[in-house]
Design a protein around this motif. Structure first.
Motif, PDB file in Angstrom:
ATOM      1  N   ALA A  55    -121.170 -10.416  -4.680  1.00  0.00           N
ATOM      2  CA  ALA A  55    -121.387 -10.755  -6.089  1.00  0.00           C
ATOM      3  C   ALA A  55    -120.204 -10.300  -6.942  1.00  0.00           C
ATOM      4  CB  ALA A  55    -122.680 -10.121  -6.591  1.00  0.00           C
ATOM      5  N   VAL A  56    -119.684  -9.116  -6.661  1.00  0.00           N
ATOM      6  CA  VAL A  56    -118.527  -8.610  -7.414  1.00  0.00           C
ATOM      7  C   VAL A  56    -117.299  -9.466  -7.135  1.00  0.00           C
ATOM      8  CG1 VAL A  56    -116.927  -6.657  -7.610  1.00  0.00           C
ATOM      9  CG2 VAL A  56    -119.382  -6.257  -7.639  1.00  0.00           C
ATOM     10  N   GLY A  58    -117.265 -12.598  -6.227  1.00  0.00           N
ATOM     11  CA  GLY A  58    -117.492 -13.864  -6.915  1.00  0.00           C
ATOM     12  C   GLY A  58    -117.264 -13.753  -8.414  1.00  0.00           C
ATOM     13  N   PHE A  59    -117.672 -12.643  -9.004  1.00  0.00           N
ATOM     14  CA  PHE A  59    -117.459 -12.432 -10.438  1.00  0.00           C
ATOM     15  C   PHE A  59    -115.970 -12.360 -10.751  1.00  0.00           C
ATOM     16  CE2 PHE A  59    -116.600  -9.510 -13.918  1.00  0.00           C
ATOM     17  CZ  PHE A  59    -117.266 -10.134 -14.950  1.00  0.00           C
ATOM     18  N   VAL A  60    -115.229 -11.591  -9.960  1.00  0.00           N
ATOM     19  CA  VAL A  60    -113.788 -11.438 -10.203  1.00  0.00           C
ATOM     20  C   VAL A  60    -113.067 -12.771 -10.056  1.00  0.00           C
ATOM     21  CG1 VAL A  60    -111.672 -10.387  -9.286  1.00  0.00           C
ATOM     22  CG2 VAL A  60    -113.716  -8.994  -9.604  1.00  0.00           C
ATOM     23  N   GLY A  62    -114.372 -15.804 -10.322  1.00  0.00           N
ATOM     24  CA  GLY A  62    -114.802 -16.675 -11.418  1.00  0.00           C
ATOM     25  C   GLY A  62    -114.168 -16.303 -12.743  1.00  0.00           C
ATOM     26  N   LYS A  63    -114.021 -15.014 -12.982  1.00  0.00           N
ATOM     27  CA  LYS A  63    -113.392 -14.547 -14.226  1.00  0.00           C
ATOM     28  C   LYS A  63    -111.937 -14.987 -14.282  1.00  0.00           C
ATOM     29  CE  LYS A  63    -112.727 -10.301 -16.864  1.00  0.00           C
ATOM     30  NZ  LYS A  63    -111.310  -9.998 -16.868  1.00  0.00           N
ATOM     31  N   ARG A  64    -111.240 -14.864 -13.167  1.00  0.00           N
ATOM     32  CA  ARG A  64    -109.839 -15.296 -13.125  1.00  0.00           C
ATOM     33  C   ARG A  64    -109.744 -16.813 -13.344  1.00  0.00           C
ATOM     34  NH1 ARG A  64    -106.056 -11.844 -12.249  1.00  0.00           N
ATOM     35  NH2 ARG A  64    -104.589 -13.463 -11.657  1.00  0.00           N
ATOM     36  N   ASP A  66    -111.872 -18.655 -15.082  1.00  0.00           N
ATOM     37  CA  ASP A  66    -112.181 -18.901 -16.491  1.00  0.00           C
ATOM     38  C   ASP A  66    -110.991 -18.591 -17.388  1.00  0.00           C
ATOM     39  OD1 ASP A  66    -114.707 -19.711 -15.872  1.00  0.00           O
ATOM     40  OD2 ASP A  66    -115.684 -17.829 -16.433  1.00  0.00           O
TER      41      ASP A  66
END
Length: 82
Positions: A55-56, A58-60, A62-64, A66
């Motif tokens: 999950a972390v 995927g978040f990182v 996805g943030k990059r 975005d």
């Protein structure tokens, strides 16, 4: 009976909005703690740890994406350190 559930729903909604406005950190921390505890109980420690790790990651990623940053250059730079 429908009126009863509408009143309950309205009270819960008002309480959540109030908590989000006045104590967002406490609400977020409690929610995350509850979810992690539930995952530990149902999945076990190691499976929960792997799930949180993915999950972390995927978040990182996805943030990059975005932020319109080059993902391939970041991955290459990160893994070339090792």
């Amino acid at each position: 009976m429908r009126g009863f559930w509408l009143k309950i729903e309205e009270k819960i909604s008002r309480s959540l909005v109030w908590a989000l406005d006045n104590h967002p950190g406490k609400l977020l921390g409690t929610s995350i703690g509850f979810m992690l505890g539930l995952l530990f109980v149902t999945l076990g420690f190691w499976q929960t740890l792997v799930l949180v790790l993915f999950a972390v990651i995927g978040f990182v990623l996805g943030k990059r994406q975005d932020e319109h940053k080059d993902l391939s250059a970041w991955v290459e730079k990160t893994f070339n350190k090792y």
